[in-house]
Design an enzyme around this catalytic site. Structure first.
Site, mmCIF file in Angstrom:
data_model
loop_
_atom_site.group_PDB
_atom_site.id
_atom_site.type_symbol
_atom_site.label_atom_id
_atom_site.label_comp_id
_atom_site.label_asym_id
_atom_site.label_seq_id
_atom_site.Cartn_x
_atom_site.Cartn_y
_atom_site.Cartn_z
ATOM 1 N N LYS A 49 55.162 25.243 82.599
ATOM 2 C CA LYS A 49 54.096 24.619 83.386
ATOM 3 C C LYS A 49 54.409 23.137 83.640
ATOM 4 O O LYS A 49 55.340 22.585 83.035
ATOM 5 C CB LYS A 49 52.771 24.782 82.627
ATOM 6 C CG LYS A 49 52.366 26.251 82.419
ATOM 7 C CD LYS A 49 51.021 26.331 81.735
ATOM 8 C CE LYS A 49 50.627 27.764 81.433
ATOM 9 N NZ LYS A 49 49.264 27.839 80.857
ATOM 10 N N TYR A 89 45.958 33.615 88.440
ATOM 11 C CA TYR A 89 44.903 33.472 87.429
ATOM 12 C C TYR A 89 43.585 34.103 87.882
ATOM 13 O O TYR A 89 42.518 33.645 87.482
ATOM 14 C CB TYR A 89 44.700 31.989 87.096
ATOM 15 C CG TYR A 89 45.733 31.411 86.136
ATOM 16 C CD1 TYR A 89 45.991 32.016 84.900
ATOM 17 C CD2 TYR A 89 46.431 30.248 86.432
ATOM 18 C CE1 TYR A 89 46.919 31.487 84.010
ATOM 19 C CE2 TYR A 89 47.365 29.709 85.543
ATOM 20 C CZ TYR A 89 47.606 30.331 84.334
ATOM 21 O OH TYR A 89 48.511 29.795 83.455
ATOM 22 N N PHE A 97 36.499 26.331 83.062
ATOM 23 C CA PHE A 97 37.673 25.447 83.155
ATOM 24 C C PHE A 97 38.590 25.776 84.329
ATOM 25 O O PHE A 97 39.603 25.097 84.548
ATOM 26 C CB PHE A 97 38.470 25.467 81.847
ATOM 27 C CG PHE A 97 38.997 26.831 81.460
ATOM 28 C CD1 PHE A 97 40.163 27.333 82.031
ATOM 29 C CD2 PHE A 97 38.321 27.610 80.527
ATOM 30 C CE1 PHE A 97 40.651 28.582 81.681
ATOM 31 C CE2 PHE A 97 38.809 28.869 80.175
ATOM 32 C CZ PHE A 97 39.980 29.350 80.761
ATOM 33 N N ARG A 125 55.372 36.579 74.082
ATOM 34 C CA ARG A 125 54.079 35.997 73.711
ATOM 35 C C ARG A 125 54.138 35.398 72.304
ATOM 36 O O ARG A 125 53.605 34.319 72.059
ATOM 37 C CB ARG A 125 52.969 37.071 73.750
ATOM 38 C CG ARG A 125 52.540 37.490 75.126
ATOM 39 C CD ARG A 125 51.789 36.432 75.868
ATOM 40 N NE ARG A 125 50.429 36.209 75.367
ATOM 41 C CZ ARG A 125 49.513 35.506 76.017
ATOM 42 N NH1 ARG A 125 49.793 34.955 77.191
ATOM 43 N NH2 ARG A 125 48.320 35.315 75.507
ATOM 44 N N THR A 131 46.987 31.014 72.459
ATOM 45 C CA THR A 131 46.358 30.158 73.473
ATOM 46 C C THR A 131 45.671 28.952 72.839
ATOM 47 O O THR A 131 45.807 27.834 73.315
ATOM 48 C CB THR A 131 45.318 30.975 74.277
ATOM 49 O OG1 THR A 131 45.944 32.181 74.723
ATOM 50 C CG2 THR A 131 44.804 30.200 75.472
ATOM 51 N N ASN A 152 49.268 23.589 77.747
ATOM 52 C CA ASN A 152 49.996 24.366 76.737
ATOM 53 C C ASN A 152 51.438 24.754 77.114
ATOM 54 O O ASN A 152 51.982 25.715 76.584
ATOM 55 C CB ASN A 152 49.160 25.560 76.268
ATOM 56 C CG ASN A 152 48.827 26.510 77.401
ATOM 57 O OD1 ASN A 152 49.417 26.416 78.474
ATOM 58 N ND2 ASN A 152 47.918 27.421 77.154
ATOM 59 N N HIS A 155 53.653 29.555 80.259
ATOM 60 C CA HIS A 155 52.902 30.784 80.501
ATOM 61 C C HIS A 155 53.787 31.966 80.129
ATOM 62 O O HIS A 155 54.988 31.924 80.348
ATOM 63 C CB HIS A 155 52.506 30.905 81.982
ATOM 64 C CG HIS A 155 52.075 32.301 82.345
ATOM 65 N ND1 HIS A 155 50.795 32.742 82.107
ATOM 66 C CD2 HIS A 155 52.772 33.350 82.840
ATOM 67 C CE1 HIS A 155 50.725 34.019 82.479
ATOM 68 N NE2 HIS A 155 51.906 34.411 82.928
ATOM 69 N N GLU A 166 52.900 39.955 87.832
ATOM 70 C CA GLU A 166 53.331 38.555 87.954
ATOM 71 C C GLU A 166 54.753 38.439 88.502
ATOM 72 O O GLU A 166 55.039 37.556 89.318
ATOM 73 C CB GLU A 166 53.199 37.850 86.596
ATOM 74 C CG GLU A 166 51.731 37.659 86.202
ATOM 75 C CD GLU A 166 51.514 37.306 84.740
ATOM 76 O OE1 GLU A 166 52.509 37.120 83.996
ATOM 77 O OE2 GLU A 166 50.344 37.210 84.332
#
Ligand code: DAT
Ligand code: MG
Length: 179
Positions: A49, A89, A97, A125, A131, A152, A155, A166
């Protein structure tokens, strides 16, 4: 004659080096391939990100996936537009948020990758960490570098279905390499 000998030797050394480096990965993959019902070509979508790019963590993230034995199938850097991010998303669009998430994700370039290997989605993951910062374990990307939920670093697809969705959303088929 001597020169010829040296050239041959250097060629042999570099060939051996290349071969053995390839072997490390091949041995893992071959071992998995002998086990029935194991998909050693599972693919996951991993994206560094804007904060990860800005903090110069691209190499760090890539190294972790290479070291774990995953194979890079696709890689590109881009600045995603709002509609692409809204699709990515879409499950979160009603959360409070969401507007902040959209601003954050458009604040700079991202690095898009497909990593391939056995249980790539689940292991990916695990390597990224949870998260919530208080749940992300040291040793994970988020546990090593992150402090807040909204920044964070990476992704990673959370299930096989979302990985497929995705990958199709972020990459054209011709950008994905089989090797
Ligand atoms: P993950 O990225 O671990 O899959 P997610 O899909 O639930 O988490 O959420 C997507 C992103 O949205 C997440 O990486 C950061 C942001 N986010 C999630 N929960 C948040 C919160 N409580 N406050 C701010 N941002 C949040
Ligand atoms: Mg998610």
């Amino acid at each position: 004659k001597n020169k010829e000998k040296i050239t041959t030797k250097l060629t042999m050394i570099s060939a051996t080096r290349g071969f053995s480096r390839w072997k490390v990965l091949e041995y893992q993959i071959r071992a998995l391939a002998t086990m029935p019902n194991m998909n050693y070509k599972e693919r996951t979508y991993i994206m560094i990100k804007p904060d990860g790019v800005q903090r110069k963590l691209i190499g760090n993230v890539i190294t972790r996936f290479e070291n774990r034995g995953f194979r890079l199938s696709a890689l590109k850097m881009m600045r995603p537009d709002k509609s692409l991010l809204e699709t990515h998303y879409k499950e979160l669009k009603d959360l409070p948020f969401f507007p902040h998430l959209m601003d954050y994700m458009q604040s700079g370039p991202v690095v898009c990758m497909i990593w391939e290997g056995y249980e790539a989605v689940k292991i990916g993951r695990l390597m990224l960490g949870a998260t919530k910062p208080i749940d992300s374990m040291p040793g994970t990307v988020r546990g090593d570098f992150g402090q807040v939920s909204g920044r964070n670093i990476v992704h990673g697809s959370d299930a096989l279905g979302s990985a497929e969705r995705e990958i199709a959303l972020w990459f054209k088929p011709e950008e994905i390499l089989e090797w």
